[in-house]
Design a protein around this motif. Sequence first.
Motif, short mmCIF file in Angstrom:
data_model
loop_
_atom_site.label_atom_id
_atom_site.label_comp_id
_atom_site.label_asym_id
_atom_site.label_seq_id
_atom_site.Cartn_x
_atom_site.Cartn_y
_atom_site.Cartn_z
N PRO A 167 5.91 4.42 -15.97
CA PRO A 167 4.75 3.52 -15.97
C PRO A 167 4.23 3.23 -17.38
CG PRO A 167 4.51 5.16 -14.24
CD PRO A 167 5.70 5.58 -15.08
N GLU A 168 4.19 4.26 -18.22
CA GLU A 168 3.72 4.08 -19.59
C GLU A 168 4.67 3.18 -20.37
OE1 GLU A 168 2.16 7.82 -17.85
OE2 GLU A 168 4.19 7.04 -18.06
N HIS A 169 5.96 3.37 -20.17
CA HIS A 169 6.96 2.54 -20.87
C HIS A 169 6.84 1.09 -20.43
CE1 HIS A 169 10.54 1.46 -23.01
NE2 HIS A 169 11.16 1.08 -21.91
N LEU A 170 6.72 0.86 -19.13
CA LEU A 170 6.56 -0.51 -18.63
C LEU A 170 5.30 -1.15 -19.20
CD1 LEU A 170 7.46 -2.88 -16.89
CD2 LEU A 170 6.31 -1.77 -14.96
N HIS A 171 4.20 -0.40 -19.22
CA HIS A 171 2.95 -0.92 -19.77
C HIS A 171 3.14 -1.32 -21.24
CE1 HIS A 171 -1.36 -1.51 -20.02
NE2 HIS A 171 -1.37 -0.78 -21.11
N ALA A 172 3.84 -0.48 -22.01
CA ALA A 172 4.09 -0.80 -23.42
C ALA A 172 4.94 -2.06 -23.55
CB ALA A 172 4.78 0.39 -24.10
N LEU A 173 5.94 -2.22 -22.67
CA LEU A 173 6.78 -3.42 -22.71
C LEU A 173 5.95 -4.67 -22.40
CD1 LEU A 173 9.99 -2.14 -20.89
CD2 LEU A 173 9.70 -2.55 -23.35
N VAL A 174 5.05 -4.56 -21.43
CA VAL A 174 4.19 -5.70 -21.08
C VAL A 174 3.30 -6.05 -22.26
CG1 VAL A 174 2.29 -6.45 -19.59
CG2 VAL A 174 4.28 -5.31 -18.59
N LEU A 175 2.67 -5.04 -22.85
CA LEU A 175 1.79 -5.29 -24.00
C LEU A 175 2.56 -5.91 -25.16
CD1 LEU A 175 -0.51 -2.13 -24.05
CD2 LEU A 175 -1.07 -4.44 -23.28
N ALA A 176 3.81 -5.47 -25.36
CA ALA A 176 4.64 -6.01 -26.44
C ALA A 176 5.26 -7.36 -26.07
CB ALA A 176 5.75 -5.01 -26.80
N GLN A 177 5.03 -7.79 -24.83
CA GLN A 177 5.61 -9.03 -24.31
C GLN A 177 7.13 -9.04 -24.47
OE1 GLN A 177 3.41 -12.27 -26.10
NE2 GLN A 177 1.61 -11.82 -24.88
N ASP A 178 7.74 -7.86 -24.21
CA ASP A 178 9.19 -7.71 -24.33
C ASP A 178 9.86 -8.16 -23.03
OD1 ASP A 178 11.82 -6.99 -24.76
OD2 ASP A 178 11.33 -5.03 -25.61
N GLU B 59 0.83 -1.21 0.00
CA GLU B 59 0.00 0.00 0.00
C GLU B 59 0.86 1.26 0.00
OE1 GLU B 59 -3.04 2.20 -0.67
OE2 GLU B 59 -3.19 0.02 -0.61
N GLN B 60 1.91 1.25 0.80
CA GLN B 60 2.82 2.39 0.87
C GLN B 60 3.50 2.63 -0.48
OE1 GLN B 60 5.66 1.89 4.03
NE2 GLN B 60 7.06 3.40 3.19
N LEU B 61 3.95 1.54 -1.13
CA LEU B 61 4.64 1.69 -2.41
C LEU B 61 3.69 2.07 -3.54
CD1 LEU B 61 7.19 -1.24 -2.15
CD2 LEU B 61 7.65 1.22 -1.98
N ARG B 62 2.43 1.69 -3.44
CA ARG B 62 1.46 2.10 -4.46
C ARG B 62 1.34 3.62 -4.52
NH1 ARG B 62 -0.64 -2.96 -3.99
NH2 ARG B 62 -1.68 -2.78 -2.00
N GLN B 63 1.58 4.27 -3.39
CA GLN B 63 1.49 5.73 -3.32
C GLN B 63 2.76 6.42 -3.85
OE1 GLN B 63 -1.49 6.89 -2.43
NE2 GLN B 63 -2.06 4.75 -2.10
N MET B 64 3.84 5.66 -4.00
CA MET B 64 5.13 6.23 -4.43
C MET B 64 5.12 6.44 -5.95
SD MET B 64 8.91 4.57 -4.02
CE MET B 64 9.22 4.00 -5.68
N PRO B 65 5.34 7.67 -6.39
CA PRO B 65 5.36 7.91 -7.84
C PRO B 65 6.65 7.37 -8.47
CG PRO B 65 5.90 9.93 -6.67
CD PRO B 65 5.57 8.90 -5.62
N LEU B 66 6.52 6.91 -9.70
CA LEU B 66 7.68 6.52 -10.49
C LEU B 66 8.06 7.70 -11.37
CD1 LEU B 66 6.62 2.91 -11.53
CD2 LEU B 66 8.50 3.54 -10.00
N PRO B 67 9.29 7.72 -11.90
CA PRO B 67 9.67 8.82 -12.79
C PRO B 67 8.68 8.95 -13.96
CG PRO B 67 11.58 7.47 -12.26
CD PRO B 67 10.37 6.76 -11.71
N GLU B 68 8.45 10.18 -14.38
CA GLU B 68 7.51 10.45 -15.47
C GLU B 68 7.86 9.62 -16.70
OE1 GLU B 68 5.99 14.22 -18.13
OE2 GLU B 68 6.84 14.59 -16.15
N GLY B 69 6.88 8.96 -17.26
CA GLY B 69 7.06 8.16 -18.46
C GLY B 69 7.35 6.70 -18.19
#
Length: 83
Positions: free
Chosen positions: A32-43, A20-30
């Motif tokens: 989360p979107e990059h990770l999501h794209a990698l997951v979708l691309a199955q990279d 729960e604590q880490l869910r509140q921690m922001p990641l560097p801008e861009g």
Amino acid sequence: MGMSNPYAEWFEQLRAEYGEQLRQMPLPEGLPEHLHALVLAQDEDAITLMLKLAWQFGAQAGFAAGQSQDRTPTPPRRSTVQA
């Protein structure tokens, strides 16, 4: 059931304790979107590299600290890169 996986067990323990604590921690801008794209691309190669970097930059130290507190099993040592 097969043998237990010490890394999966360690991760689940951390998720239960700090999720729960880490869910509140922001990641560097861009990131989360990059990770999501990698997951979708199955990279898997890129995601594995990301995890290896994270391991070298901090998770390895956290795992060692938990191990010294007798809270986790001893993982196999495979690291060759020194942080």
